[in-house]
Design an enzyme around this catalytic site. Sequence first.
Site: not given
Ligand code: GUN
Length: 281
Positions: A49, A93, A116
């Site tokens: 990311k 995350q 998110d």
């Molecule tokens: N864990 C796995 N995929 C994601 C995501 O797209 N966002 C977040 N915050 N955690 C994740």
Amino acid sequence: MVIILDGKKCSEMRLEHLKEEIRNSGIFPRLATVIVGSDPASKMYVRMKHRACEQVGIGSVGIELPEDSTTEKVVEAVTRLNRDTDIDGILVQLPLPKQVDAERVIEVVNPQKDVDGYHPENMGLLFSGRPRFTSCTPTGIMTLLKEYKIPLAGACAVVVGRSIDVGRPMAALLINADATVTICHSKTKDLVKELKRADILISAIGKAHFIQPAMVKPGAVIIDVGINQLDGKLVGDVDYAKVVEIASAITPVPGGVGPMTIATLMENTFRAAKVKACDSA
Ligand code: GUN
């Protein structure tokens, strides 16, 4: 001829376009990530990311908290980011370590910075048909379906999995696009019967090669959200080599849904920055 839904290519195109848009906007968006602990997969996702941020011209900061952090410590970190006027988007995350109350943490994120789309306010807006920020994986899937002009109005869409990050928002997005939607889960009575009705089948259950040709209507569009290890290889929920023979379109793993998730996160972050820039103008 089956269509391979190339998420990698679609994501690259969108990131290039976004980079241009950001460059021309005069806005410098900033994303903050919060990771608790040192799970290798989570660390890798967060790294990807940050790399995407760099690629498109979004600033990023990474907050790393120890594995044994309490809910209060994580809440404090998020609260600081909420108050930081330089930060446009916040991503915590998941999964969080089990002693941390994930629901509490998600509810603390300022809904205007919730790129998110997990905050109940954003979920509520999505389910009431007035989406603001929507979860990145399902939104990326909608983008991919649109890019390949897959018709959704009136289509029978079946989502396998009812998680807050994929299954539920996926169903809401499909309803908003006029599909007829079924969500299946571990207590669904006759799963195969439900799956065989699907014009569009979206699997997000996390079981390697669970979806077999006998569960799929010939000509269905197959979206595979799974990322599973099988014999040292990365595979989806769908037994790709077999199902590809009867599908009309299918996402590969890797290179399907995953890259679209990241592109959507970048788009959501830029949108958060634009809204903030308008509000403070
Ligand atoms: N864990 C796995 N995929 C994601 C995501 O797209 N966002 C977040 N915050 N955690 C994740």
